[in-house]
Design an enzyme around this catalytic site. Sequence first.
Site, mmCIF file in Angstrom:
data_model
loop_
_atom_site.group_PDB
_atom_site.id
_atom_site.type_symbol
_atom_site.label_atom_id
_atom_site.label_comp_id
_atom_site.label_asym_id
_atom_site.label_seq_id
_atom_site.Cartn_x
_atom_site.Cartn_y
_atom_site.Cartn_z
ATOM 1 N N ASN A 1 0.877 -1.176 0.000
ATOM 2 C CA ASN A 1 0.000 0.000 0.000
ATOM 3 C C ASN A 1 0.911 1.222 0.000
ATOM 4 O O ASN A 1 1.474 1.571 1.035
ATOM 5 C CB ASN A 1 -0.899 -0.011 1.244
ATOM 6 C CG ASN A 1 -1.705 1.273 1.371
ATOM 7 O OD1 ASN A 1 -1.824 2.048 0.415
ATOM 8 N ND2 ASN A 1 -2.272 1.502 2.546
ATOM 9 N N SER B 1 3.067 -2.332 10.155
ATOM 10 C CA SER B 1 4.528 -2.348 10.336
ATOM 11 C C SER B 1 5.153 -3.708 10.049
ATOM 12 O O SER B 1 6.108 -4.123 10.710
ATOM 13 C CB SER B 1 4.904 -1.854 11.737
ATOM 14 O OG SER B 1 4.470 -0.504 11.900
ATOM 15 N N GLY C 1 2.063 2.199 10.502
ATOM 16 C CA GLY C 1 2.993 3.314 10.337
ATOM 17 C C GLY C 1 3.696 3.715 11.618
ATOM 18 O O GLY C 1 4.333 4.762 11.681
ATOM 19 N N GLU D 1 -6.959 4.757 7.624
ATOM 20 C CA GLU D 1 -6.719 6.177 7.317
ATOM 21 C C GLU D 1 -7.940 6.780 6.619
ATOM 22 O O GLU D 1 -8.218 7.969 6.772
ATOM 23 C CB GLU D 1 -5.436 6.323 6.476
ATOM 24 C CG GLU D 1 -4.201 6.063 7.340
ATOM 25 C CD GLU D 1 -2.980 5.564 6.605
ATOM 26 O OE1 GLU D 1 -2.950 5.639 5.361
ATOM 27 O OE2 GLU D 1 -2.046 5.076 7.276
ATOM 28 N N LYS E 1 0.151 4.233 -0.299
ATOM 29 C CA LYS E 1 -0.479 5.454 0.236
ATOM 30 C C LYS E 1 -0.197 6.620 -0.729
ATOM 31 O O LYS E 1 -0.163 6.410 -1.930
ATOM 32 C CB LYS E 1 0.010 5.741 1.652
ATOM 33 C CG LYS E 1 -0.051 4.506 2.541
ATOM 34 C CD LYS E 1 0.136 4.817 3.989
ATOM 35 C CE LYS E 1 0.213 3.497 4.746
ATOM 36 N NZ LYS E 1 0.039 3.670 6.169
ATOM 37 N N GLU F 1 -5.713 -5.101 10.364
ATOM 38 C CA GLU F 1 -4.688 -4.082 10.581
ATOM 39 C C GLU F 1 -4.974 -3.334 11.885
ATOM 40 O O GLU F 1 -5.774 -2.382 11.883
ATOM 41 C CB GLU F 1 -4.704 -3.075 9.433
ATOM 42 C CG GLU F 1 -4.399 -3.678 8.081
ATOM 43 C CD GLU F 1 -3.770 -2.644 7.179
ATOM 44 O OE1 GLU F 1 -2.617 -2.846 6.792
ATOM 45 O OE2 GLU F 1 -4.410 -1.612 6.904
ATOM 46 N N HIS G 1 -9.650 1.240 4.701
ATOM 47 C CA HIS G 1 -8.360 1.417 5.389
ATOM 48 C C HIS G 1 -8.576 2.367 6.570
ATOM 49 O O HIS G 1 -9.355 3.310 6.487
ATOM 50 C CB HIS G 1 -7.318 1.987 4.418
ATOM 51 C CG HIS G 1 -5.934 1.942 4.978
ATOM 52 N ND1 HIS G 1 -5.470 2.878 5.879
ATOM 53 C CD2 HIS G 1 -4.920 1.054 4.806
ATOM 54 C CE1 HIS G 1 -4.228 2.561 6.224
ATOM 55 N NE2 HIS G 1 -3.872 1.459 5.588
HETATM 56 C C1 PEP Z 1 -0.950 0.078 5.797
HETATM 57 O O1 PEP Z 1 -0.946 1.231 5.438
HETATM 58 O O2 PEP Z 1 -1.872 -0.663 5.468
HETATM 59 C C2 PEP Z 1 0.155 -0.392 6.637
HETATM 60 C C3 PEP Z 1 0.082 -1.593 7.148
HETATM 61 O O3 PEP Z 1 1.214 0.476 6.821
HETATM 62 P P1 PEP Z 1 2.625 0.145 7.524
HETATM 63 O O4 PEP Z 1 3.089 -1.178 6.980
HETATM 64 O O5 PEP Z 1 3.515 1.256 7.129
HETATM 65 O O6 PEP Z 1 2.348 0.055 8.982
#
Ligand code: PEP
Length: 260
Positions: free
Chosen positions: A15, A222, A183, A107, A17, A177, A105
């Site tokens: 992803n 992460s 992040g 976000e 972003k 998630e 998501h």
């Molecule tokens: C994501 O944006 O779905 C995500 C898991 O980000 P990160 O791996 O940077 O935590």
Amino acid sequence: MQSADTPITPLIAGNWKMNRLPSEAQAWLRDLLARLEADADRGSRSELLLCVPFTHLAGMSELAFGTPVGIGAQDVSRHEAGAYTGEVSAPMLADLGVRYVIVGHSERREYHAEDDATVNAKAQRALAHGLTPIVCVGERQAERDAGRAVEVVLGQLAGALEGLEPGSAERLVVAYEPVWAIGTGRTATADDAQEMCAAVRGALRERYPAFGARVRVLYGGSMKPSNAAELLAKPDVNGGLIGGASLEIDDLLAIERATA
Ligand code: PEP
């Protein structure tokens, strides 16, 4: 049709972003494809997908056509067409050859006030146009601390799947998630990820007895080369949704190798 015992092909989904320019992305993808081609041992251990900004989709889809890398979107409109300035519809994505789209998501939920009903409408719209929605669910830190993580996640899942036609829901992907891990550099332990992914799997089996056992359930938050193998070794973790680490070819390939 696959049997319930057919092994699940892991999905490694990046992803991006709102990162990288379209022009940089083309060169990046060429490098990735060259690296994959040079890796004689790769075989087909997993499916690789990059979910990129709308502006990148046309160019990257063209470049990725016929290669082992799929290109997906990060969002889709809940509407079919019409006066929705700034939105991008499911038929538009499908017309570009896009096959996957992330919906719900954290976000989007956080910064664009998307609720379960919106996520559900987007998933329905995506499925109606042959796209596979990657439905994201995950609890916040306070909800985990209060012992409500499973309740929150299964509630989001039920809301997102409400009324989905079983026929099309078969290709659904769910990404667990935890919001506190996205992040932040903090990752769920492999056991916590497994526990939640197993709970999601249980709900999917109950809702869709014919195929719930085969729906891919990803972990995201992460994930990086140093923790991917442990997470991906868990029986109900069928891949990863990867933010930061998906921007670096070495990291993405290292995570993909961890599925072997
Ligand atoms: C994501 O944006 O779905 C995500 C898991 O980000 P990160 O791996 O940077 O935590």
